[in-house]
Scaffold this motif. Structure first.
Motif, PDB file in Angstrom:
ATOM      1  N   VAL A 192     -87.913 -27.471  18.750  1.00 25.31           N
ATOM      2  CA  VAL A 192     -89.053 -26.586  18.489  1.00 25.31           C
ATOM      3  C   VAL A 192     -88.630 -25.203  18.016  1.00 25.31           C
ATOM      4  CG1 VAL A 192     -90.610 -27.785  20.066  1.00 25.31           C
ATOM      5  CG2 VAL A 192     -89.157 -25.961  20.946  1.00 25.31           C
ATOM      6  N   THR A 193     -87.369 -25.053  17.633  1.00 22.73           N
ATOM      7  CA  THR A 193     -86.884 -23.766  17.138  1.00 22.73           C
ATOM      8  C   THR A 193     -86.092 -23.990  15.854  1.00 22.73           C
ATOM      9  OG1 THR A 193     -84.835 -23.908  18.431  1.00 22.73           O
ATOM     10  CG2 THR A 193     -86.714 -22.806  19.468  1.00 22.73           C
ATOM     11  N   SER A 194     -85.700 -22.888  15.228  1.00 22.21           N
ATOM     12  CA  SER A 194     -84.944 -22.997  13.981  1.00 22.21           C
ATOM     13  C   SER A 194     -83.685 -22.145  13.965  1.00 22.21           C
ATOM     14  CB  SER A 194     -85.836 -22.596  12.803  1.00 22.21           C
ATOM     15  OG  SER A 194     -86.202 -21.223  12.905  1.00 22.21           O
ATOM     16  N   LYS A 195     -83.513 -21.279  14.947  1.00 18.00           N
ATOM     17  CA  LYS A 195     -82.379 -20.352  14.935  1.00 18.00           C
ATOM     18  C   LYS A 195     -81.150 -20.972  15.603  1.00 18.00           C
ATOM     19  CE  LYS A 195     -85.280 -16.222  14.803  1.00 18.00           C
ATOM     20  NZ  LYS A 195     -85.688 -14.969  15.483  1.00 18.00           N
ATOM     21  N   PRO A 196     -79.980 -20.356  15.404  1.00 16.06           N
ATOM     22  CA  PRO A 196     -78.740 -20.891  15.989  1.00 16.06           C
ATOM     23  C   PRO A 196     -78.775 -20.891  17.513  1.00 16.06           C
ATOM     24  CG  PRO A 196     -78.253 -19.223  14.331  1.00 16.06           C
ATOM     25  CD  PRO A 196     -79.726 -19.173  14.555  1.00 16.06           C
ATOM     26  N   THR A 247     -81.895 -30.794  27.690  1.00 15.92           N
ATOM     27  CA  THR A 247     -82.500 -29.464  27.580  1.00 15.92           C
ATOM     28  C   THR A 247     -82.209 -28.848  26.217  1.00 15.92           C
ATOM     29  OG1 THR A 247     -82.246 -29.121  29.963  1.00 15.92           O
ATOM     30  CG2 THR A 247     -82.612 -27.167  28.603  1.00 15.92           C
ATOM     31  N   ILE A 248     -80.972 -28.967  25.774  1.00 13.49           N
ATOM     32  CA  ILE A 248     -80.584 -28.416  24.469  1.00 13.49           C
ATOM     33  C   ILE A 248     -81.429 -29.034  23.362  1.00 13.49           C
ATOM     34  CG2 ILE A 248     -78.703 -28.311  22.773  1.00 13.49           C
ATOM     35  CD1 ILE A 248     -76.799 -28.261  25.302  1.00 13.49           C
ATOM     36  N   ASP A 249     -81.609 -30.352  23.446  1.00 12.29           N
ATOM     37  CA  ASP A 249     -82.384 -31.041  22.425  1.00 12.29           C
ATOM     38  C   ASP A 249     -83.844 -30.580  22.437  1.00 12.29           C
ATOM     39  OD1 ASP A 249     -82.280 -32.961  20.329  1.00 12.29           O
ATOM     40  OD2 ASP A 249     -83.409 -34.351  21.584  1.00 12.29           O
ATOM     41  N   GLU A 250     -84.390 -30.323  23.625  1.00  9.18           N
ATOM     42  CA  GLU A 250     -85.763 -29.811  23.716  1.00  9.18           C
ATOM     43  C   GLU A 250     -85.894 -28.488  22.957  1.00  9.18           C
ATOM     44  OE1 GLU A 250     -86.749 -29.321  27.783  1.00  9.18           O
ATOM     45  OE2 GLU A 250     -87.348 -31.416  28.099  1.00  9.18           O
ATOM     46  N   ILE A 251     -84.910 -27.625  23.131  1.00  2.43           N
ATOM     47  CA  ILE A 251     -84.954 -26.315  22.474  1.00  2.43           C
ATOM     48  C   ILE A 251     -84.786 -26.465  20.971  1.00  2.43           C
ATOM     49  CG2 ILE A 251     -83.827 -24.065  22.311  1.00  2.43           C
ATOM     50  CD1 ILE A 251     -82.949 -24.515  25.286  1.00  2.43           C
ATOM     51  N   LEU A 252     -83.830 -27.295  20.555  1.00  4.97           N
ATOM     52  CA  LEU A 252     -83.588 -27.499  19.133  1.00  4.97           C
ATOM     53  C   LEU A 252     -84.814 -28.067  18.425  1.00  4.97           C
ATOM     54  CD1 LEU A 252     -79.994 -29.027  19.285  1.00  4.97           C
ATOM     55  CD2 LEU A 252     -80.598 -26.776  18.414  1.00  4.97           C
ATOM     56  N   VAL A 263     -95.378 -19.253  16.691  1.00  2.58           N
ATOM     57  CA  VAL A 263     -95.332 -20.300  15.685  1.00  2.58           C
ATOM     58  C   VAL A 263     -94.849 -21.591  16.304  1.00  2.58           C
ATOM     59  CG1 VAL A 263     -94.249 -21.049  13.537  1.00  2.58           C
ATOM     60  CG2 VAL A 263     -94.893 -18.648  13.828  1.00  2.58           C
ATOM     61  N   MET A 264     -95.504 -22.662  15.985  1.00  2.00           N
ATOM     62  CA  MET A 264     -95.009 -23.983  16.379  1.00  2.00           C
ATOM     63  C   MET A 264     -93.861 -24.305  15.441  1.00  2.00           C
ATOM     64  SD  MET A 264     -96.995 -27.610  16.390  1.00  2.00           S
ATOM     65  CE  MET A 264     -96.274 -29.067  17.120  1.00  2.00           C
ATOM     66  N   VAL A 265     -92.635 -24.078  15.888  1.00  2.00           N
ATOM     67  CA  VAL A 265     -91.507 -24.081  14.981  1.00  2.00           C
ATOM     68  C   VAL A 265     -91.108 -25.485  14.563  1.00  2.00           C
ATOM     69  CG1 VAL A 265     -89.232 -23.058  14.584  1.00  2.00           C
ATOM     70  CG2 VAL A 265     -90.812 -21.969  16.126  1.00  2.00           C
ATOM     71  N   ILE A 266     -91.746 -26.503  15.147  1.00  2.00           N
ATOM     72  CA  ILE A 266     -91.506 -27.855  14.652  1.00  2.00           C
ATOM     73  C   ILE A 266     -91.940 -27.958  13.195  1.00  2.00           C
ATOM     74  CG2 ILE A 266     -93.733 -28.880  15.267  1.00  2.00           C
ATOM     75  CD1 ILE A 266     -92.125 -31.319  16.272  1.00  2.00           C
ATOM     76  N   GLU A 267     -92.796 -27.010  12.760  1.00  2.00           N
ATOM     77  CA  GLU A 267     -93.203 -26.975  11.364  1.00  2.00           C
ATOM     78  C   GLU A 267     -92.079 -26.492  10.471  1.00  2.00           C
ATOM     79  OE1 GLU A 267     -96.423 -28.024  10.409  1.00  2.00           O
ATOM     80  OE2 GLU A 267     -96.215 -28.700  12.454  1.00  2.00           O
ATOM     81  N   THR A 268     -91.108 -25.788  11.019  1.00  2.00           N
ATOM     82  CA  THR A 268     -90.007 -25.271  10.236  1.00  2.00           C
ATOM     83  C   THR A 268     -88.965 -26.356  10.044  1.00  2.00           C
ATOM     84  OG1 THR A 268     -90.371 -23.079  11.145  1.00  2.00           O
ATOM     85  CG2 THR A 268     -88.258 -23.483  10.082  1.00  2.00           C
ATOM     86  N   LYS A 269     -88.636 -26.640   8.799  1.00  2.00           N
ATOM     87  CA  LYS A 269     -87.687 -27.705   8.511  1.00  2.00           C
ATOM     88  C   LYS A 269     -86.286 -27.108   8.403  1.00  2.00           C
ATOM     89  CE  LYS A 269     -91.050 -30.645   6.122  1.00  2.00           C
ATOM     90  NZ  LYS A 269     -92.214 -29.852   6.477  1.00  2.00           N
ATOM     91  N   VAL A 270     -85.445 -27.406   9.386  1.00  2.00           N
ATOM     92  CA  VAL A 270     -84.057 -26.946   9.355  1.00  2.00           C
ATOM     93  C   VAL A 270     -83.180 -28.108   9.800  1.00  2.00           C
ATOM     94  CG1 VAL A 270     -84.291 -25.979  11.687  1.00  2.00           C
ATOM     95  CG2 VAL A 270     -82.409 -25.225  10.221  1.00  2.00           C
ATOM     96  N   THR A 271     -82.168 -28.404   9.007  1.00  2.09           N
ATOM     97  CA  THR A 271     -81.286 -29.517   9.335  1.00  2.09           C
ATOM     98  C   THR A 271     -80.247 -29.064  10.361  1.00  2.09           C
ATOM     99  OG1 THR A 271     -79.697 -28.971   7.596  1.00  2.09           O
ATOM    100  CG2 THR A 271     -81.545 -30.423   7.004  1.00  2.09           C
ATOM    101  N   PRO A 272     -79.661 -30.006  11.118  1.00  2.98           N
ATOM    102  CA  PRO A 272     -78.607 -29.617  12.062  1.00  2.98           C
ATOM    103  C   PRO A 272     -77.461 -28.881  11.391  1.00  2.98           C
ATOM    104  CG  PRO A 272     -79.371 -31.834  12.550  1.00  2.98           C
ATOM    105  CD  PRO A 272     -80.037 -31.434  11.268  1.00  2.98           C
TER     106      PRO A 272
END
Length: 626
Positions: A135-139, A128-133, A44-53
């Protein structure tokens, strides 16, 4: 974390354990193998998942409180994050997935081609952390190395918390650190009081207790023994550490399990139990489930994604050299199509396709006829809640991205020119509006049909999502169909455009299934309401091919139709539904897309009152779609 019962002890997933004082270590929780989610094994392209910081930050402790322990996998890039996000397996009837990610100092440094020796700075790590955040939604849990000096650590904590990171783990070694798994390196431990003050500094600047500052004990790595590790754990817990990570370079988990066994009594004595963290890189013969049973709340697989990619890249690079071509490497590499799908390139191209399609489409609104209920104005210009029907239609259409809007005028047509002179719409004329019907009006806009179009009746209020769903079907001719028409209030003398599906429905009922396509076998006003399946809403989509099919049939019927034409007395007085029935009779597939709400037809003053009662309390042109 003031109460010992706040963090579920994974031991309770197997058997409640009480201390000598009779106090149960932790609350009992129900064990779930994985957080349920819709993704399954699909990338899944997780950029589609809307999760706030903020929501992501809280998710780690929420998951621990729910499950007792969490599985965390190392990620070192956006791509590895997407893979970790979507990894699932089925086991014993349950779906297992990772609950979050570990951003490792070792793998981040190695990815950049540097040793894990405090060479890569915080700015690079944050990137690097920002790159991961992104495109993902998990902690995500971040390896903070030693944390630097207290001032540096304060800034790091604030930065990570603002990004939505759930926790940072810092190790009690002297800066610059050396990797704990390097047996040849000197492992110098920090003074525990100095390290405790660093923990306090990080906790003081965080804005939320949901952000965890976790202390990593290096006593076993440095070879100073279990008791030193327990002593340091006590000092760090008193200083406010939200978690304790115990680390070892030995392959036997005996020391780790001994620490976990002693951790419970220590926490009972201190009156609180921070989460306990394991990183079984070396002692990997023990399972996550066994570690959870021993009391660990977080199990981190800390460098496996990088190590897997390193080996694969070496082997493929060598294979290409040995073969003098790349064909022999094909069985060992991922297809470009799968890479495109994983990072969402297929979604980008699909959106481009849809955008291109939408930019080509026209919306045609036949509005030439005279309605006896509104004799002084074109029906498009009837006012509802202080605005014309056409105003609502234009707003809804433009929300879909379609900008080419054509209105066919006739009765009182001059009113459009004065009221819409500045609007970006095209006006076509039907001078014969008194002796023709809506089909003739529609084809006065023939030049705007060629690349596909959406037909919208002039008396319809609708939600823009109906149009979007019609276009998104990808079919050539699709009509919006209301499956609940028989429950709506209609005037006794109103003849509805009804439809019968080729796949007859046995009952009319609401469903959890999304709107479904059906093939229409009959369409018109003469259908008995008792046998009809749907009412035609008055909105239809014609692709470029669908428009060509409609045009060809219209021109053919112009030449050949004599006398009555389906339900009309003549071809000139035919309705759009008459020509659609002609297509059906010629074995052209006409689809219906079932909807249940999001539209309203204006027949009379009563309908205006109904529309105004729904629209006045909310923003203009808002109708709820399925």
């Amino acid at each position: 974390m003031n109460d010992i019962s706040e963090i579920p002890n994974p031991t309770d997933l197997y058997a409640p354990v009480a201390g000598e004082d009779g106090v149960v270590d932790q609350v009992t929780v129900n064990h779930h193998d994985a957080v349920p989610g819709p993704k399954g094994s699909e990338q899944v392209m997780v950029i589609e998942t809307k999760v706030t910081p903020g929501r992501r930050l809280r998710a780690l402790m929420e998951c621990i409180n729910d499950k007792g322990f969490v599985r965390i996998l190392e990620t070192h890039s956006g791509l590895s994050g997407i893979i970790a996000e979507n990894a699932t397996v089925e086991r014993d009837g349950s779906t297992l997935e990772y609950d979050g990610f570990w951003e490792s100092s070792l793998t981040d440094s190695a990815t950049k081609g540097y040793p894990d020796a405090s060479i890569v700075g915080n700015d690079s790590r944050i990137h690097t952390i920002d790159e991961i955040l992104n495109v993902t939604s998990k902690p995500i849990i971040v390896d903070g190395d030693t944390g630097g000096d207290p001032a540096q650590f304060r800034y790091l904590v604030r930065h990570l918390e603002r990004l939505g990171v759930s926790a940072v783990i810092i190790e009690d070694k002297v800066y610059p650190k050396r990797n704990s798994l390097d047996a040849s390196a000197s492992q110098s431990l920090e003074d525990p009081e100095v390290f405790a003050s660093k923990i306090q500094a990080g906790r003081e600047v965080r804005l939320s207790d949901d952000f965890l500052v976790i202390a990593r004990l290096e006593s076993l790595i440095a070879g100073v023994g279990l008791q030193d590790a327990l002593d340091r754990a006590e000092q760090y817990i008193i200083a406010g550490a939200d978690g304790i990570m115990i680390h070892t370079s030995k392959r036997d988990p005996e020391e780790i399990l001994a620490f976990a066994e002693a951790y419970g009594p220590l926490c009972r004595r201190l009156g609180k139990r921070p989460v306990l963290v394991s990183v079984p890189t070396m002692y990997n013969s023990i399972s996550d489930t066994e570690l959870a049973a021993a009391g660990f709340n977080i199990v981190i697989h800390a460098n496996h994604m990088l190590r897997a990619s390193h080996r694969a890249m070496k082997e493929v690079a060598q294979q290409i050299l040995e073969s003098d071509r790349s064909m022999e490497a094909d069985p060992f590499i991922t297809s470009t199509a799968e890479i495109f799908a994983t990072v969402g390139f297929d979604l980008v191209t699909e959106r481009d396709r849809k955008a291109s399609l939408v930019q080509r489409l026209s919306v045609i609104i036949p509005a030439a006829g005279r309605d006896p209920a509104f004799p002084d104005t074109p029906k498009s210009l009837i006012q509802v809640a202080g605005r014309h029907i056409l105003d609502y239609q234009l707003e809804a259409v433009r929300r879909t991205g379609i900008n080419k809007i054509v209105v066919v005028r006739g009765h009182e047509g001059q009113q459009f020119g004065t009221r819409y002179a500045d609007e970006e719409i095209t006006l076509c004329e039907n001078p014969r509006y008194e002796e023709t019907f809506d089909l003739y009006s529609l084809f006065q806009a023939e030049q705007h049909m060629q690349r596909g179009f959406v037909l919208i009746y002039s008396d319809i209020l609708f939600n823009h999502e109906i149009v979007q769903k019609l276009v998104d079907t990808g079919e050539d001719i699709v009509l919006a169909m209301d499956g609940f028409y028989q429950y709506h209030m209609h005037e006794i003398d109103k003849r509805l455009d009804l439809a019968i599906s080729a796949n007859r429905r046995e009952v009319h009922h609401r469903s959890l299934q999304p709107a479904a396509l059906t093939e229409i076998s009959r369409l018109g006003k003469d259908i008995d309401r008792e046998v009809a399946d749907y009412e035609f809403v008055g909105i239809a989509y014609f692709s470029e091919q669908g428009a060509k099919t409609l045009l060809d049939a219209y021109k053919d019927c112009q030449q050949t139709a004599r006398g009555a034409f389906h339900e009309a007395g003549s071809f000139n007085m035919a309705s759009v539904t008459d020509l659609l029935q002609e297509l059906i009779n010629r074995d052209v597939t006409v689809h219906g897309l079932e909807i249940h709400k999001g539209w309203l037809e204006i027949h009379n003053q009563h309908d205006i009152a109904v529309a105004e009662s729904e629209m006045l309390p909310m923003a203009p042109a808002v109708l709820v779609a399925d």
